[in-house]
Scaffold this motif. Structure first.
Motif, PDB file in Angstrom:
ATOM      1  N   MET B 319       0.834  -1.196   0.000  1.00  0.00           N
ATOM      2  CA  MET B 319       0.000   0.000   0.000  1.00  0.00           C
ATOM      3  C   MET B 319       0.870   1.247   0.000  1.00  0.00           C
ATOM      4  O   MET B 319       0.775   2.106  -0.877  1.00  0.00           O
ATOM      5  N   GLY B 322       2.691   1.806  -3.226  1.00  0.00           N
ATOM      6  CA  GLY B 322       1.805   2.374  -4.250  1.00  0.00           C
ATOM      7  C   GLY B 322       1.551   3.842  -3.984  1.00  0.00           C
ATOM      8  O   GLY B 322       1.714   4.690  -4.865  1.00  0.00           O
ATOM      9  N   VAL B 326       2.424   7.292  -6.367  1.00  0.00           N
ATOM     10  CA  VAL B 326       1.509   8.364  -6.762  1.00  0.00           C
ATOM     11  C   VAL B 326       2.047   9.695  -6.246  1.00  0.00           C
ATOM     12  O   VAL B 326       2.174  10.676  -6.988  1.00  0.00           O
ATOM     13  N   LEU B 329       4.910  10.933  -8.320  1.00  0.00           N
ATOM     14  CA  LEU B 329       4.481  11.426  -9.633  1.00  0.00           C
ATOM     15  C   LEU B 329       3.865  12.802  -9.489  1.00  0.00           C
ATOM     16  O   LEU B 329       4.001  13.659 -10.359  1.00  0.00           O
TER      17      LEU B 329
ATOM     18  N   PHE D  37      -4.908   1.281 -15.266  1.00  0.00           N
ATOM     19  CA  PHE D  37      -4.346  -0.024 -14.939  1.00  0.00           C
ATOM     20  C   PHE D  37      -4.982  -0.608 -13.671  1.00  0.00           C
ATOM     21  O   PHE D  37      -4.873  -1.782 -13.390  1.00  0.00           O
ATOM     22  N   LEU D 105      -0.623   6.607 -16.383  1.00  0.00           N
ATOM     23  CA  LEU D 105      -0.688   5.150 -16.342  1.00  0.00           C
ATOM     24  C   LEU D 105       0.069   4.627 -15.128  1.00  0.00           C
ATOM     25  O   LEU D 105      -0.414   3.788 -14.369  1.00  0.00           O
ATOM     26  N   MET D 106       1.259   5.219 -14.918  1.00  0.00           N
ATOM     27  CA  MET D 106       2.043   4.812 -13.745  1.00  0.00           C
ATOM     28  C   MET D 106       1.249   5.063 -12.469  1.00  0.00           C
ATOM     29  O   MET D 106       1.178   4.213 -11.584  1.00  0.00           O
ATOM     30  N   ALA D 107       0.620   6.234 -12.421  1.00  0.00           N
ATOM     31  CA  ALA D 107      -0.147   6.571 -11.220  1.00  0.00           C
ATOM     32  C   ALA D 107      -1.190   5.483 -10.968  1.00  0.00           C
ATOM     33  O   ALA D 107      -1.324   4.981  -9.846  1.00  0.00           O
ATOM     34  N   LEU D 109      -1.065   2.503 -11.784  1.00  0.00           N
ATOM     35  CA  LEU D 109      -0.386   1.311 -11.252  1.00  0.00           C
ATOM     36  C   LEU D 109      -0.223   1.436  -9.746  1.00  0.00           C
ATOM     37  O   LEU D 109      -0.472   0.503  -8.983  1.00  0.00           O
ATOM     38  N   GLY D 110       0.187   2.646  -9.323  1.00  0.00           N
ATOM     39  CA  GLY D 110       0.314   2.882  -7.887  1.00  0.00           C
ATOM     40  C   GLY D 110      -1.025   2.650  -7.208  1.00  0.00           C
ATOM     41  O   GLY D 110      -1.130   1.911  -6.222  1.00  0.00           O
ATOM     42  N   ILE D 111      -2.051   3.247  -7.794  1.00  0.00           N
ATOM     43  CA  ILE D 111      -3.391   3.098  -7.210  1.00  0.00           C
ATOM     44  C   ILE D 111      -3.747   1.618  -7.127  1.00  0.00           C
ATOM     45  O   ILE D 111      -4.239   1.133  -6.111  1.00  0.00           O
ATOM     46  N   ASN D 113      -1.804  -0.888  -6.758  1.00  0.00           N
ATOM     47  CA  ASN D 113      -1.120  -1.427  -5.579  1.00  0.00           C
ATOM     48  C   ASN D 113      -1.935  -1.162  -4.312  1.00  0.00           C
ATOM     49  O   ASN D 113      -2.226  -2.056  -3.535  1.00  0.00           O
ATOM     50  N   VAL D 114      -2.305   0.107  -4.166  1.00  0.00           N
ATOM     51  CA  VAL D 114      -3.012   0.486  -2.943  1.00  0.00           C
ATOM     52  C   VAL D 114      -4.307  -0.290  -2.818  1.00  0.00           C
ATOM     53  O   VAL D 114      -4.579  -0.928  -1.802  1.00  0.00           O
TER      54      VAL D 114
END
Lengths: 662, 354, 281, 309
Positions: B319, B322, B326, B329, D37, D105-107, D109-111, D113-114
């Motif tokens: 978590m 991730g 974000v 970024l 994603f 898109l990367m963001a 991916l982060g989301i 994950n979360v």
């Protein structure tokens, strides 16, 4: 202090050039003694292109022969118009090699002024930098048809010019090579024939009054002047100097030609006028010259940029500068300073002074000089305190800018130093400074009567400056002798002295004081657009351009404050109390050489200004509170327009005279 | 602050175009090299080699490869894992099928196979752009996953589907201790790093960036899209392939296809985005971030003395990871490399702010 | 690098500096456009356009917005492929060619709304214009092997001459994105010049500039034309500029050619006048 | 023959689900330019929520009507997805406007994950089942046409119908309702949309909520077939080829693409698989999409790209 390496030059090096020699012979000597050492560099095509002494000697020879092939002979004058480019310096030497005389002219002079000098010097040959100058010279040729040959360095845009007598420097050198092949001995003979007492260069005085005069200086005097400087500052191979000031100006000729050829160090020319600062940062000269205005500009930009810095950084900066003001200068002078302070200063040097010098391109500077006008004590102290060995010297075109200079360790803020080697000083009864010695001019070109005015029977040159010599022999300049006036109160009135005090404030760019034959002193002020503009922005004070800004009450208040401080100063000085400024106004336009309000060297033409702004002067003394004015201005592109404004007249805070004793 | 650039003037274009034109930077790099080659081997523990330095270096190499494709040429790829796999398996096969195959050749061979494979899957990029291409590259990913799973020959018919490499030896010398392995990897990474740097600051690098920034204009000045894009794919997948081989040989030693799954591809993409697109240095930063952060995160509970189940811990870790991505970024879309660059610039201008 | 080395290695010598001065006399037709028609889906961008460009001349293409001027240039340098018509360059006729061929034949181009490589410095942008002339292979570049490096350096020197020519020394290493618009236009021109073009297509080089910048740009365009003898095809809105610097003018309107001739002829042409009535130029 | 048709039907039904998930992508991409994603993670999250709530509510509220439980759970899960959408917009999207596509898109991916881990933290990471009483037994149709007829799973039919229904409603929603049109406006041009006074933020929340809702339905269907567990999030990977095949910006594209992929995959698996050692449906979809893109780089229904210079 960062590494200040001193070139260890063989003692033979300085006394190598026997007293009676000429510039071309000095060049030949360097070409022989250090053929492959860099003589000149120029940032061109993105990198520093270098000429070794040998190459300089060869190109000079080619140019000289080229000129000879065009019929240039002994005692001919060669005008040089352009920025500081190595090849232009070489053409000067080329002319001298033929026993001719280079006449550098200000490149920003308008066609009219230029025609006058070309005519005055009877110039038939001229070297021009580029199309812009060629166009101007072609214009001049209409008044002065004897201008036979125009030789240009940069062919850009000139491809399709078919006027007679146009020749590129490249072509000149080709002709030169050919000519040299046919008359192999011509060059040597010419060089050999030249005498130390031949005129080496004619420099036109900017002439605060009247038409410019051509000052004839001999090889002997300029070389002597050069050697004086070189010896007292131990300059030599390995030193780097930045050549960025007008070639026509005596200072540049002293540093970039005389000292260069005597000392044999390296000349560095910037890539373009916009990049000077950056190029300076790259080269990091070890020896630097700038008029006070330059140092002032640098300091202003420093303070402006620091104001945008983060709080912490500003705090650090303030702390360090405080320390520097306290001990910096002493450390530089080798005066005793406590170990703790020395340590502190070291730290400050790591954190602030060092980086600052680096940003100013002064990390490697061993000696920096300023002259041409009085320099503000704060300004002067600033540079010395951050470890830049800034010194003053004193001189005029007529004395190869070589009369007094400050010796290391004997630097006084207010004085311009002691008599330079080979020079003697005297103060005339009217307070005028008289000098005699190696560097005094031979004559004004074709102006015997003018020469007679300034050179008296005993060979003293009348500088026209008023000054005093203190017990230790330090000369202190107060003002132009002729500007020094008397007020109705009988007090001596030295306008420049006051104006300089004013100009030491970053917010004030120019000032003109009136007071001769009057009861009170009044002043015109020019604000510094950049500094005041910034000040206004930081206060969120909106303004539309110069005129508006200059009129803002807040700005007037700001200026009034500066004047108050100056008055306080004056009150404290003996005999100056009466010359405190009573009223002032802030001019609606910048004084500008293009409008004949300043000389090319940015000295105020006070007479001219007084006439031009008669109404304002009258208003100042007529007790008015404001005055409408409309003025003609010339723009860069030659067009003219008018600016007008209503200027308010502001009274200034004055102080009772303080007895010096008290 | 530490920059003293006066007197560092360039008298030749060679000097002006040098790798590190500023003396202070050269010294800094030398110091860094000294640390990496001398200090670390002397001081670091075997664990730190296995858990930090070796994976960090190898991933950096892979990131460099990917960065050339994505960061410099602007062709997004989600199939990096596949290219690593190809490199690894090819190298493996070279090693098991040819006796006495020197390690170096095996690695290079792996790289070359990956290169061929990369060019093959690069061809669509000539027609397909942007996200379409990105998704299309997943085809490579899944194809390779399937291929390595189903085609027994690839794994040399190993029953379990997992493969394990023999001793790492080259010209009689065997890399056995973590330190030796570290030095091997380090050397390779430095060499490839320099080569990559040379490419991106040379003619081809300009072609790549031109394609990335404005492909029409690039074509008009005579740059052939085919050449530019395919070279990017070739160089990128070669480097990635070598990295893959190293990952298998040096880091894992024995692995299953899942080692190069889509997660790896995404992980690498993270690295270059967080590290900084279009920056070799950024590739290292990104790799460091991705390698160190998890380690750090699963230490935190211990330090705080919290007793939480490993499952929960790993979920939390994911978590936060991730979230951090974000976050990054948002604060610096141009990645750590940009932060670094600005920092350096500030030091050069010190004490001035700009 | 010393004074001598400042004379260029032959392969990198710009046409202007050392070559014998090409007096600006107009020569034979160098580029000929025959009956070009271009359409996107249903929309007709160009219909049956023909005109020719002579060596060393400055040829202007004018017309109201959407007249198809840019599309015309895009056809000439192969960005678009016209449905009909052909283009003849130095005697060779092509029905459709790709940008690479056009570039190799010596046609360069600047863009209406800047198409610079925003991620690169001024230097690199202009350098990229030399890539066409750079020969060394991948491996050599990776190793910066002797020849590869020498090549890079030689071309750098050439590029520096362009930087000098365009007077942008002060911004050499600045990322183009940070430059003011006027300077970016110059860099765009620089990139085109780096190709040593015989024909230079300029798509509204002065659009959105202030008076001073326009004067500069005019000077540069004319200098290019004199110094290097480059033929220039110019799209421009500023009538004053067009009439001043161009030898002949083509007028387009809604994808049709409605006029062709010297500035004066065109100015007099009633149809042209009509086309321009009401349009703001 | 009969067998072939069975396969095709099977494909079509699976295809409907792909279409459903793909639709989620397209909506989000159209409206916020984000290639999401996290779609897979959203499916997982929604499914977990659904499964667990259905388990918890009876316990908390003390009733034992499966229908009611499912109903409540569904509503609750839906609400969860709205919250998720809101958080995503708040914490990520609005701070990332005008970034490169790849950054977004990367963001996501982060989301992803979360969401993945958050979901498993909140609802547990075991395997759960959802039972919305879908008929499990197969059925025979058209036995008059072929001998033996076609054997179809009612469950699939049911799912397909459900999906189809949802797809149609969404399509209608976008064509007919004001909000729907607003969304399309945003998709076409953000500035324009803002200038006519549509708050971008709200649009995004709505779109992501819809995306979440779609994910929920997909999750429910999948979950009830295969049970709810981490692997369910991989269904998104199935949807990617569908989206690009149909065109990132085209709703009909998503639907048609879904069906094509669905059928293609099944058919290929059965008729090609054996020769290639099976399991090819994992990559076949992609290769198929790739092949189509080579002909039409913008997908079947995507908007054509013209170079303007």
């Amino acid at each position: 202090m960062t590494s200040k390496y001193r070139p260890t030059l063989p003692s033979t090096f300085l006394n190598m050039s026997q007293p009676n020699t000429t510039f071309p012979r000095l060049l030949a000597e360097h070409a022989r003694r250090q053929p492959d050492a860099p003589a000149m560099r120029e940032k061109d095509l993105g990198i520093w292109q270098a000429w070794t002494w040998q190459q300089v000697a060869r190109e000079v020879r080619e140019m000289a022969c080229g000129l000879a092939s065009l019929g240039f002979a002994a005692h001919d004058n060669l005008a040089i118009v352009g920025a500081n480019r190595p090849r232009l310096y070489m053409t000067a030497l080329a002319a001298q090699s033929l026993r001719g005389v280079p006449v550098p002219l200000y490149q920003d002079a308008v066609a009219g002024e230029m025609t006058f000098m070309l005519e005055d010097a009877g110039v038939r040959f001229v070297i021009a930098e580029d199309q812009e100058q060629v166009d101007k010279l072609l214009e001049c040729r209409e008044q002065w048809p004897r201008l036979a040959h125009i030789i240009y360095e940069d062919p850009r845009g000139l491809r399709n010019y078919d006027q007679p007598g146009l020749l590129s420097l490249e072509q000149l050198r080709e002709r030169g090579r050919a000519f040299d092949a046919q008359h192999p001995e011509h060059f040597e003979r010419a060089v050999a024939s030249a005498l130390p007492d031949d005129v080496a260069v004619i420099l036109y005085t900017s002439g605060t009054t009247g038409r410019p005069k051509g000052v004839c200086q001999t090889h002997a005097s300029f070389i002597a002047a050069g050697r004086g400087g070189v010896e007292s500052d131990r300059l030599g191979p390995g030193d780097d100097i930045m050549s960025y000031l007008p070639m026509a100006w005596v200072g540049d000729h002293l540093f970039s030609v005389a000292q260069w050829l005597v000392g044999g160090f390296t000349l560095n020319c910037p890539e373009s006028s916009e990049t000077v600062m950056n190029d300076m940062r790259e080269i990091g000269p070890t020896y630097y010259f700038g008029p006070p205005r330059t140092f002032e500009g640098l300091l202003t930009s420093v303070s402006i940029r620091m104001e945008d810095a983060a709080t912490l950084k500003r705090w650090l900066y303030a702390k360090c500068m405080a320390l520097a003001r306290r001990v910096g200068a002493d450390i530089l002078n080798g005066a005793p300073v406590s170990a703790l302070d020395r340590l502190r200063y070291r730290l400050g040097d790591l954190l602030v002074y060092g980086p600052l010098r680096n940003m100013l391109g002064m990390s490697r500077i061993r000696v920096a000089y300023t002259a041409g006008a009085a320099i503000g004590p704060d300004l002067f102290r600033f540079y010395r305190s951050i470890g830049v060995n800034l010194k003053q010297f004193y001189g005029q075109t007529e004395t190869c800018a070589y009369v007094c200079l400050q010796q290391d360790g004997k630097v006084k803020l207010t004085s311009v130093g002691t008599a330079a080697p080979g020079m003697e000083l005297r103060i005339a009864d009217n307070g005028e400074v008289l000098v005699r010695g190696v560097s005094v001019l031979k004559e004004y070109y074709k102006r015997p009567e003018a020469t007679a005015e300034v050179l008296d029977a005993e060979g003293y040159f009348h500088t026209g400056d008023a000054g005093v010599i203190d017990s230790e022999g330090h000369l202190r300049i107060i003002d132009r002798a002729k500007d020094v006036g008397r007020m109705n109160t009988g007090a001596m009135f030295a306008p420049n002295y006051i104006e300089n005090k004013l100009k030491f404030f970053p917010q004030i760019k120019e000032a003109v004081c009136f007071g001769h034959a009057r009861d009170e002193v009044c002043a015109f002020i020019n604000i510094d657009y950049e500094a005041v503009g910034n000040w206004a922005e930081r206060r969120g004070l909106p303004y539309g351009g110069y005129v508006d800004l200059a009129g803002k009450p807040e700005v007037l208040a700001l200026v009034a404050e500066c004047i108050g401080r100056v008055n306080a100063d004056l009150a404290a000085e003996e005999g100056m109390a009466d010359t405190q400024i009573a009223r002032f106004l802030v001019l609606h336009k910048e004084l500008d050489p293009d409008d004949d309000e300043l000389t090319r060297t940015r000295k105020v033409r006070r007479g001219h200004v007084a006439d031009k702004y008669r109404v304002l002067v009258d208003a100042l003394y007529g007790g008015k509170t404001e005055q409408f004015i409309e003025t003609q201005v010339k723009f860069e592109d030659g067009r003219t327009g008018t600016v007008s404004a209503t200027l308010s007249i502001v009274p200034a805070q004055r102080y009772p005279a303080v007895r010096a004793a008290a | 602050m530490f920059y003293r650039e006066n007197g560092q003037f360039k008298t030749s274009y060679r000097a002006d175009l040098a790798l590190f034109p500023v003396a202070q930077d050269r010294w800094a790099m030398l110091a860094l090299a000294a640390v990496a080659f001398v200090a670390v081997p002397l001081l670091a523990s075997d664990y730190s080699f296995r858990a930090i330095f070796i994976p960090f270096l190898i991933l950096s190499l892979a990131a460099i490869g990917l960065n050339i494709l994505v960061g410099y040429c602007g062709q997004i790829s989600l199939g990096t894992g596949a290219f690593m796999a190809v490199g690894a398996y090819a190298a493996y096969n070279l090693q098991v099928r040819i006796d006495g195959m020197p390690l170096l050749l095996a690695l290079i061979g792996g790289g070359l196979c990956a290169m061929v494979f990369g060019v093959l899957f690069g061809i669509p990029s000539l027609r397909i752009r942007g996200l379409y291409l990105a998704v299309a590259t997943l085809a490579a990913q899944f194809f390779v996953d399937w291929f390595t799973n189903r085609v027994k020959w690839v794994t040399n018919d190993s029953s379990s589907g997992s493969v394990s490499v023999r001793a790492l030896q080259m010209f009689g010398f065997e890399f056995s201790t973590p330190t030796q392995k570290y030095l091997l990897v380090l050397t390779l990474v430095v060499i490839f790093g320099l080569l990559a740097r040379n490419l991106v600051r040379g003619a081809i690098g300009r072609e790549w960036m031109a394609m990335r920034d404005m492909d029409v204009a690039a074509a008009v000045i005579g740059i052939r899209p085919v050449y530019a894009k395919l070279t990017a794919f070739a160089v990128s997948s070669f480097i990635v392939g070598v990295a893959g081989a190293l990952w298998g040989f040096v880091h894992l030693g024995a692995w299953e296809p899942s080692a190069f799954g889509i997660d790896k591809s995404l992980q690498l993409l993270f690295m270059i985005i967080i590290g900084g697109l279009g920056s070799i240095a950024g590739s290292f930063f990104g790799a460091a971030f991705v390698v160190l952060l998890p380690l750090f995160l699963n230490y935190v509970p211990h330090w705080l003395g919290l007793a939480i189940s490993t499952a929960t811990a790993s979920h939390l870790e994911h978590m936060i990871f991730g979230a951090l991505i974000v976050f990054f970024l948002i604060v610096e879309p141009h990645g750590l490399a940009r932060l670094w660059a600005t920092g350096r610039q500030k030091l050069r201008l010190w004490p001035f702010p700009h | 690098m010393n004074a001598r080395a400042m004379d260029l290695p032959p392969q990198a010598a710009p046409q202007g500096d050392d070559a014998p001065p090409p007096a600006r006399r107009i020569g034979e037709s160098i580029l000929e456009v025959k009956n070009i028609s271009l359409a996107f889906g249903g929309v007709k961008a160009l219909s049956d356009i023909s005109f020719d460009v002579r060596e060393h001349e400055v040829r202007a293409i004018i017309g109201p917005n959407g007249a198809g001027k840019s599309s015309m240039l895009n056809c000439i340098n192969g960005v678009y492929t016209p449905q009909q018509g052909s283009i003849t360059f130095r005697g060779q006729t092509f029905r459709h060619m790709n940008s690479r061929q056009v570039a190799e034949m010596g046609v360069a181009r600047t863009f209406q709304n800047l198409a610079l490589f925003k991620g690169m410095s001024v230097l690199d942008n202009i350098m990229s214009g030399r890539n066409l002339k750079m020969k060394s292979g991948l491996l050599a570049q990776a190793l910066r092997w002797g020849p590869a490096e020498r090549e890079e350096l030689a071309h750098r020197e050439f590029v520096e001459r362009i930087i000098d020519f365009l007077e942008i020394q002060a911004w050499r290493k600045t990322p183009v994105g940070r430059l003011p618009y006027g300077l970016q236009k110059r860099v765009d021109l620089g990139r085109a010049l780096a190709m040593e073009p015989q024909v230079l297509l300029l798509d509204e080089p002065m659009a959105g500039m202030n008076v001073e910048e326009k004067q500069d740009m005019c000077r540069f365009v004319l200098d290019v034309n004199d110094e290097f003898g480059t033929t220039i095809v110019l799209i421009e809105h500023d009538m004053g500029v067009v009439m001043d610097i161009s030898d002949r003018v083509v007028v387009l309107d809604y994808g049709r050619k409605i006029g062709d001739g010297t500035p004066d002829e065109v100015r007099a042409d009633p149809e042209v006048i009509r086309a321009y009535l009401g349009t703001t130029h | 023959m009969g067998f072939f048709l069975e396969t095709v039907f099977g494909g079509l039904m699976a295809g409907m689900l792909y279409a459903l998930v793909a639709l989620g992508f397209v909506l989000i991409f159209k409206a916020s330019g984000v290639f999401n994603f996290a779609q897979g993670a959203m499916v997982l999250f929604a499914a977990l929520a659904m499964a667990r709530f259905a388990e918890w509510f009876p316990r908390w509220l003390g009733f034992d009507s499966a229908v009611l439980a499912n109903l409540l759970a569904f509503v609750a899960a839906a609400l969860c997805m709205v919250v998720v959408a809101w958080l995503v917009e708040r914490l990520a999207l609005r701070r990332l406007v005008n970034q490169e596509g790849i950054t977004l898109l990367m963001a996501t991916l982060g989301i992803a994950n979360v969401l993945d881990s958050a979901g498993q933290l909140l609802f547990g990471s075991a395997t759960y089942k959802i039972d919305i009483g879908m008929p499990k037994d197969p059925m025979i149709v058209l036995d008059k046409v072929f001998d033996g007829g076609l054997l179809l799973s009612k469950e699939d039919m049911f799912a397909a119908v459900l999906a189809a229904a949802l797809v149609t409603t969404l399509t209608l929603f976008f064509q007919k309702t004001a909000t729907g049109r607003a969304l399309r406006a945003v998709a076409d041009d953000h500035q324009a949309a803002q200038s006519i006074g549509i708050p971008l933020a709200r649009i995004w929340v709505i779109v992501w909520s819809i995306g979440g809702f779609v994910a929920l339905v997909a999750g429910v269907i999948w979950g009830s077939k295969l049970g709810v567990q981490y692997s369910i999030s991989l269904v998104a990977l199935k949807a990617f080829p569908v989206v690009i095949l149909g065109g990132l910006t085209s709703v009909p594209g998503a639907i048609l693409g879904g069906l094509i992929i669905g059928v293609g995959e099944k058919v290929s698996e059965i008729y090609l698989g054996p020769y290639l050692g099976g399991g090819i449906e994992n990559w076949f979809a992609y290769v198929l999409a790739l092949a189509v893109l080579l002909v039409r780089p913008q997908g079947l229904f995507g908007d054509r790209i013209i170079d303007r210079v």
